[in-house]
Design a protein around this motif. Structure first.
Motif, PDB file in Angstrom:
ATOM      1  N   SER A   1      -4.183  -1.614   0.159  1.00 23.41           N
ATOM      2  CA  SER A   1      -3.105  -2.425   0.763  1.00 23.41           C
ATOM      3  C   SER A   1      -3.637  -3.837   0.955  1.00 23.41           C
ATOM      4  O   SER A   1      -4.814  -4.017   1.297  1.00 23.41           O
ATOM      5  CB  SER A   1      -2.725  -1.848   2.129  1.00 23.41           C
TER       6      SER A   1
ATOM      7  N   GLY B   1       0.831  -1.205   0.000  1.00 24.27           N
ATOM      8  CA  GLY B   1       0.000   0.000   0.000  1.00 24.27           C
ATOM      9  C   GLY B   1       0.862   1.251   0.000  1.00 24.27           C
ATOM     10  O   GLY B   1       0.485   2.281  -0.564  1.00 24.27           O
ATOM     11  N   THR B   2       2.025   1.160   0.636  1.00 18.32           N
ATOM     12  CA  THR B   2       2.950   2.299   0.668  1.00 18.32           C
ATOM     13  C   THR B   2       3.480   2.577  -0.736  1.00 18.32           C
ATOM     14  O   THR B   2       3.530   3.742  -1.175  1.00 18.32           O
ATOM     15  CB  THR B   2       4.119   1.975   1.633  1.00 18.32           C
TER      16      THR B   2
ATOM     17  N   LYS C   1      -5.567  -6.469   6.560  1.00 19.51           N
ATOM     18  CA  LYS C   1      -6.555  -5.747   5.762  1.00 19.51           C
ATOM     19  C   LYS C   1      -7.706  -6.679   5.333  1.00 19.51           C
ATOM     20  O   LYS C   1      -7.764  -7.829   5.738  1.00 19.51           O
ATOM     21  CB  LYS C   1      -5.874  -5.116   4.551  1.00 19.51           C
TER      22      LYS C   1
ATOM     23  N   ALA D   1      -6.643   2.006   1.743  1.00 19.54           N
ATOM     24  CA  ALA D   1      -5.946   0.827   2.288  1.00 19.54           C
ATOM     25  C   ALA D   1      -6.847   0.019   3.223  1.00 19.54           C
ATOM     26  O   ALA D   1      -6.736  -1.201   3.294  1.00 19.54           O
ATOM     27  CB  ALA D   1      -4.681   1.264   3.031  1.00 19.54           C
ATOM     28  N   GLN D   2      -7.751   0.730   3.932  1.00 18.25           N
ATOM     29  CA  GLN D   2      -8.567   0.057   4.956  1.00 18.25           C
ATOM     30  C   GLN D   2     -10.014  -0.131   4.519  1.00 18.25           C
ATOM     31  O   GLN D   2     -10.850  -0.483   5.347  1.00 18.25           O
ATOM     32  CB  GLN D   2      -8.541   0.908   6.239  1.00 18.25           C
TER      33      GLN D   2
ATOM     34  N   ASP E   1      -6.891   7.298  -0.054  1.00 18.07           N
ATOM     35  CA  ASP E   1      -6.150   6.206   0.577  1.00 18.07           C
ATOM     36  C   ASP E   1      -7.200   5.211   1.079  1.00 18.07           C
ATOM     37  O   ASP E   1      -7.821   5.415   2.134  1.00 18.07           O
ATOM     38  CB  ASP E   1      -5.280   6.729   1.715  1.00 18.07           C
TER      39      ASP E   1
HETATM   40  C1  LIG Z   1      -4.414   4.007   5.795  1.00 21.39           C
HETATM   41  C2  LIG Z   1      -3.195   3.250   5.363  1.00 21.39           C
HETATM   42  N1  LIG Z   1      -2.472   3.707   4.324  1.00 21.39           N
HETATM   43  C3  LIG Z   1      -1.391   3.052   3.872  1.00 21.39           C
HETATM   44  C4  LIG Z   1      -0.958   1.886   4.460  1.00 21.39           C
HETATM   45  C5  LIG Z   1       0.274   1.214   3.957  1.00 21.39           C
HETATM   46  O1  LIG Z   1       0.013  -0.065   3.458  1.00 21.39           O
HETATM   47  P1  LIG Z   1       1.170  -1.191   3.441  1.00 21.39           P
HETATM   48  O2  LIG Z   1       1.365  -1.651   4.839  1.00 21.39           O
HETATM   49  O3  LIG Z   1       0.620  -2.247   2.541  1.00 21.39           O
HETATM   50  O4  LIG Z   1       2.398  -0.559   2.879  1.00 21.39           O
HETATM   51  C6  LIG Z   1      -1.676   1.363   5.541  1.00 21.39           C
HETATM   52  C7  LIG Z   1      -1.234   0.112   6.201  1.00 21.39           C
HETATM   53  O5  LIG Z   1      -1.240  -0.043   7.369  1.00 21.39           O
HETATM   54  C8  LIG Z   1      -2.818   2.057   6.012  1.00 21.39           C
HETATM   55  O6  LIG Z   1      -3.551   1.602   7.043  1.00 21.39           O
END
Ligand SMILES: Cc1ncc(COP(=O)(O)O)c(C=O)c1O
Length: 402
Positions: free
Chosen positions: A188, A56-57, A193, A160-161, A158
């Motif tokens: 992510s 996700g990063t 997740k 990711a969640q 974003d």
């Molecule tokens: C809101 C949010 N953005 C970005 C990320 C980053 O994802 P990843 O851990 O897959 O790099 C996370 C992960 O915890 C997240 O909760």
């Protein structure tokens, strides 16, 4: 003692078969399963382009890089998030500003965004707003995008969640990461997740130009200019490649995509499990003694319940509860320390305390919620929380009567 985590993946035989199938196949990476996973992500979000990446990063970094953000640019982000939401801007050399959040939901507050975006626009060459659909609940993207667009800012959701979550607008429902109100969105696939791939992420968009740039930068900025063309194979050979931009190796492997694809097939089932567990919590927690000690984030029909967050009332200590629950086998977590409090951001931008973010952070606690959690495990969580609340209430009563 059996420990109940706050979140966990659910791997079954079909996932194992999918992964071992790839291990027996010719392509461990850069093979057909990546495209199949990307197509499945398009189906679930209704987007026209998905690019699977290593986390996700990486997805957030690539989204910012695709927009060509760099020095002189500024991103306005939601502070109640994992730090990757802001770090992606710093990777590109852009600066970070924080809009406040609603103290009850933790989602970016459009009014706070409106109050700062004008000044940010004056100092920024280009700008982007990055709202987070926190805990499985879609940020107020319609309002945010109106404000952002008025100032010529891009928007990255974003998400990711929030895989599977939906928001509502005048036309009805819209999916998280559908990019209805954003230029790009990111997922992510970390094991906590909604679906997991070990590690993994994705960038989603409806714009071919962003998709092409993300695809290019995901793999070193390298192109094969003559693949698929009818050029002369001697002077312009198909093996030829060249690097046209500075990219990264942010590829997701076929092994990870096979796991992601297999998990996506059960995504609706996972969603239903989360809904059922959240509903059970809600039914218990609206009663005493729970409702005397803490409140819950109000329900929304599109909430995908990545997390179940409770908010302790004044006079009760979230940290004390965390320790008590852990000593009874119930693991909890805090989502999130406001990003501006991390030493890296304090060193760069100084001390900040946004009232909504501070209020949300002070008392929030994520209690166990994951599809594989059984009702009997959940009953244990409820019983331990009940005994904590009773103990605190008895203590308060005794203190008053002495
Ligand atoms: C809101 C949010 N953005 C970005 C990320 C980053 O994802 P990843 O851990 O897959 O790099 C996370 C992960 O915890 C997240 O909760």
């Amino acid at each position: 003692m059996h420990l109940i985590p706050y979140a966990s993946q659910w791997i079954d035989q079909s996932d194992i078969d999918a992964v071992t199938g790839i291990l027996r196949s010719p392509f461990l990476t850069q093979g057909p399963t990546v495209a199949a996973f990307e197509a499945a992500l398009n189906d679930i979000t209704g987007t026209s382009h998905s690019i699977a990446v290593s986390s996700g990063t990486a997805a957030l970094h690539l989204a910012c890089a695709a927009l060509e953000l760099g020095e002189g640019d500024v991103g306005i982000v939601s502070p109640v998030s994992f730090s990757a939401t802001a770090n992606c801007l710093r990777y590109c050399g852009a600066e970070v500003r924080f809009a406040d959040v609603d103290p009850v939901t933790g989602l970016m507050d459009p009014q706070s965004l409106a109050s700062i975006i004008g000044d940010v626009a004056k100092e920024a060459r280009q700008g982007v707003v990055i709202p987070v659909s926190l805990a499985g609940r879609v940020a107020p993207l319609g309002e945010i995008s109106k404000i952002a667009r008025n100032h010529g800012f891009y928007i990255i959701e974003d998400a990711a969640q929030s895989l599977g979550a939906f928001g509502q607008d005048a036309q009805g429902r819209f999916e998280s990461a559908s990019c209805k109100y954003s230029d790009l969105a990111t997922f992510s696939f970390h094991p906590v997740k909604h679906i997991c791939a070990g590690e993994g992420g994705a960038v989603l968009t409806n714009e071919a130009k962003w998709a092409d740039r993300v695809g290019l930068l995901r793999s070193h900025g390298i192109v094969r200019p003559w693949v698929g063309s009818d050029k002369d194979p001697i002077n312009e050979p198909p093996w030829y490649y060249e690097q046209v931009e500075l990219g990264w190796n942010y590829r997701m492997t076929d092994i990870q995509c096979a796991l992601g694809l297999s998990q996506l097939k059960r995504q609706e089932f996972f969603y239903e499990r989360r809904q059922a567990l959240a509903e059970r919590y809600r039914q218990h927690f609206k009663r005493s003694p729970f409702n005397q000690c803490f409140g819950m984030t109000p329900h929304h029909p599109g909430h995908a319940y990545h997390l179940f967050v409770i908010h302790f009332k004044d006079g009760y200590s979230r940290d004390d509860a965390h320790v008590f629950l852990k000593s009874h086998g119930v693991l909890t977590q805090v989502h999130h320390v406001p990003i501006y409090k991390h030493p890296y951001y304090v060193n760069r931008y100084g001390e900040q305390a946004l009232p909504g973010a501070e209020a949300y952070f002070k008392n929030c606690l994520s209690i166990p919620l994951f599809p594989k959690m059984t009702f009997s495990e959940q009953d244990k969580v409820i019983a331990v929380i009940e005994s904590y609340c009773k103990q605190k209430l008895n203590h308060a009563r005794t203190a008053v009567s002495v």
